[in-house]
Design a protein around this motif. Structure first.
Motif, short mmCIF file in Angstrom:
data_model
loop_
_atom_site.label_atom_id
_atom_site.label_comp_id
_atom_site.label_asym_id
_atom_site.label_seq_id
_atom_site.Cartn_x
_atom_site.Cartn_y
_atom_site.Cartn_z
N LEU A 55 28.99 -6.88 -50.30
CA LEU A 55 29.20 -6.74 -48.86
C LEU A 55 28.96 -8.06 -48.13
O LEU A 55 29.61 -8.38 -47.15
N CYS A 56 28.01 -8.83 -48.63
CA CYS A 56 27.68 -10.09 -47.96
C CYS A 56 28.20 -11.29 -48.75
O CYS A 56 27.86 -12.43 -48.46
N GLY A 57 29.01 -11.02 -49.77
CA GLY A 57 29.55 -12.10 -50.61
C GLY A 57 30.84 -12.68 -50.04
O GLY A 57 31.24 -12.32 -48.92
N PRO A 58 31.52 -13.55 -50.81
CA PRO A 58 32.73 -14.21 -50.30
C PRO A 58 33.91 -13.26 -50.12
O PRO A 58 34.75 -13.47 -49.24
N ASP A 59 33.98 -12.19 -50.94
CA ASP A 59 35.13 -11.27 -50.87
C ASP A 59 34.76 -10.01 -50.09
O ASP A 59 34.90 -8.90 -50.58
N GLN A 60 34.26 -10.19 -48.89
CA GLN A 60 33.73 -9.03 -48.16
C GLN A 60 34.81 -8.29 -47.36
O GLN A 60 35.83 -8.87 -46.98
N PRO A 61 34.60 -6.99 -47.10
CA PRO A 61 35.58 -6.22 -46.33
C PRO A 61 35.50 -6.54 -44.83
O PRO A 61 34.53 -7.15 -44.38
N GLU A 62 36.52 -6.11 -44.10
CA GLU A 62 36.56 -6.39 -42.66
C GLU A 62 35.62 -5.47 -41.86
O GLU A 62 35.21 -5.80 -40.76
N TYR A 63 35.33 -4.28 -42.43
CA TYR A 63 34.52 -3.30 -41.70
C TYR A 63 33.39 -2.76 -42.58
O TYR A 63 33.56 -2.59 -43.78
N ALA A 64 32.26 -2.50 -41.95
CA ALA A 64 31.15 -1.82 -42.64
C ALA A 64 30.79 -0.56 -41.85
O ALA A 64 30.57 -0.62 -40.63
N LEU A 65 30.78 0.57 -42.54
CA LEU A 65 30.39 1.84 -41.92
C LEU A 65 28.87 1.94 -41.97
O LEU A 65 28.26 1.88 -43.05
N LEU A 66 28.26 2.06 -40.80
CA LEU A 66 26.80 1.98 -40.70
C LEU A 66 26.19 3.38 -40.75
O LEU A 66 25.98 4.00 -39.71
N LEU A 67 25.89 3.84 -41.96
CA LEU A 67 25.38 5.21 -42.09
C LEU A 67 23.95 5.35 -41.57
O LEU A 67 23.53 6.42 -41.17
N SER A 68 23.20 4.21 -41.57
CA SER A 68 21.86 4.23 -40.97
C SER A 68 21.98 3.85 -39.49
O SER A 68 21.29 2.96 -38.99
#
Ligand SMILES: [Zn+2]
Length: 412
Positions: free
Chosen positions: A368-381
């Motif tokens: 998630l925090c690497g070079p190939d990260q996605p455009e969106y993160a779903l924040l379940l917390s």
């Protein structure tokens, strides 16, 4: 061994009043992460349906799953407490110390569901004699002792013989999942000193209803409390609520102080929250039907937003896998086709599959925090969104956040 206690049609407090079912969250798993596809295939699911008692206002799971299934040895809550929660435990320890000023010992504390002993260590440092009762507890870093068992009236009798009466009995978020409420309250009465206080923290039903926190429903919680419902249960055991603090924990909780009836002066906080609850009609079925409709609408909206993101060619993954997130993903049927993965920091979860939906769990730092990260993160917390967003930014996530609750919103 039976895995569920069967369908309960009667209130667990009143026992002679039928509960009214108002919400079905579908088939939901336990908080246990399958190691691979083969294990996932045999994963057990149970219906998670909620009902309400229109006499005392207790909201309960219609088919509670035995705590002996849910709290087996590899229970993943042991994966660690957040920094915010550790601060919360220190604050509670300070508060209890301020209420018990004896020298040289402040008094004795028994904690029901002491987990890794963090609170007991804090209390021990402040001069309390401490003991935990927890089936998966182990001696804590600070050396707080633990009875490895489920708290019950029988265990309470044994503890009374060896330790004497307790000045404080405390339980944090365990009171909602004990299987036999009346037996546990009997046990509390047994070990509580004449002037002792029983301090419990539970997620607050009013926050659940008003904040649309249906994600706080999972099998570990078989009951959802208001002050009204708690008073009804306590009264049957000669216990009286004398103070209630409304606190932020888990998106809104109540810290309830109770003692043997007639001992402590009843504080204003109790009548204030009771007035609020009376005005919300917590024993009225229509309130719960309206809640259920909002939950269904939310599911449609979250599915729509995520489908839109992927349709636009963007990628989305979930950030962390708390128990409450598992409920949302299962209820909204969001699986590996919708989310690339769930990013976690806990070594107990990384490399496994998410319960129910079987989304792969990967190492947050690498992916998630690497070079190939996605455009969106779903924040379940989402209930600690600020803490999580700031941490993920520090660790290098550059995308946008989808905050699912209390309403779906996108944060840049
Ligand atoms: Zn009831």
């Amino acid at each position: 061994m039976s895995t569920s206690t069967g369908r309960l049609t009667f209130c667990q407090t009143c026992e002679d009043v039928e509960v009214t079912e108002f919400l079905s969250l579908g088939m939901q798993p336990a908080f246990r992460f399958p190691v691979d596809a083969q294990e996932a295939e045999t994963e057990k699911l149970w219906p998670l349906d909620l009902g309400v008692c229109t006499r005392c206002g207790l909201v309960q799971a219609m088919e509670p799953v035995s705590e002996r299934i849910l709290f087996a040895d590899d229970y993943h809550h042991l994966a660690g407490l957040t920094a915010g929660y550790r601060g919360h435990l220190r604050e509670l320890a300070d508060e209890l110390a301020a209420l018990h000023t004896g020298e040289p010992r402040r008094g004795s504390v028994v904690e029901i569901g002491s987990n890794d002993g963090s609170l007991l260590d804090e209390l021990g440092e402040r001069g309390f004699d401490v003991l935990g009762v927890d089936p998966c507890g182990s001696e804590s870093p600070g050396g707080s002792p633990v009875v490895k068992d489920y708290f019950s009236s029988q265990v309470a009798k044994e503890v009374l013989v060896t330790e004497g009466p307790a000045d404080v009995v405390v339980t944090l978020n365990a009171f909602a999942h004990v299987t036999d409420l009346h037996d546990v309250l009997d046990g509390v009465c047994t070990i509580l000193d004449d002037r002792g206080m029983f301090v419990s923290e539970s997620h607050y039903l009013v926050d659940l209803l008003q904040g649309l926190q249906y994600d706080f429903a999972y099998h570990e919680h078989s009951r959802y409390y208001s002050v009204t419902a708690m008073q009804a249960a306590f009264e049957l055991h000669g216990l009286e609520v004398f103070r209630v603090d409304h606190i932020d924990t888990h998106g809104g909780s109540i810290r309830v102080f109770a003692g043997h009836a007639g001992v402590h002066e009843i504080e204003r906080s109790v009548t204030d929250l009771r007035s609020l609850e009376d005005s919300l009609h917590l024993t009225d079925r229509a309130v719960y039907d309206a809640f259920a409709r909002r939950v269904e609408d939310h599911r449609d909206e979250l599915r729509r937003v995520i489908a839109q993101i992927t349709a636009d060619g963007s990628r989305i993954a979930a950030a962390s896998a708390p128990g409450r997130g598992i409920t949302v993903l299962n209820y909204c049927s969001l699986g590996p086709d919708d989310l690339e993965y769930v990013a976690e920091i806990s070594p107990l979860k990384i490399g496994r599959l998410l319960p129910g939906t079987h989304v792969p769990v990967v190492d947050q730092e690498e992916v998630l925090c690497g070079p190939d990260q996605p455009e969106y993160a779903l924040l379940l917390s989402w209930h600690i969104a600020d803490e999580v967003i700031s941490r993920l930014r520090t660790e290098g996530f550059r995308g946008r956040f989808v905050v699912p609750l209390p309403e779906v919103r996108i944060v840049d």
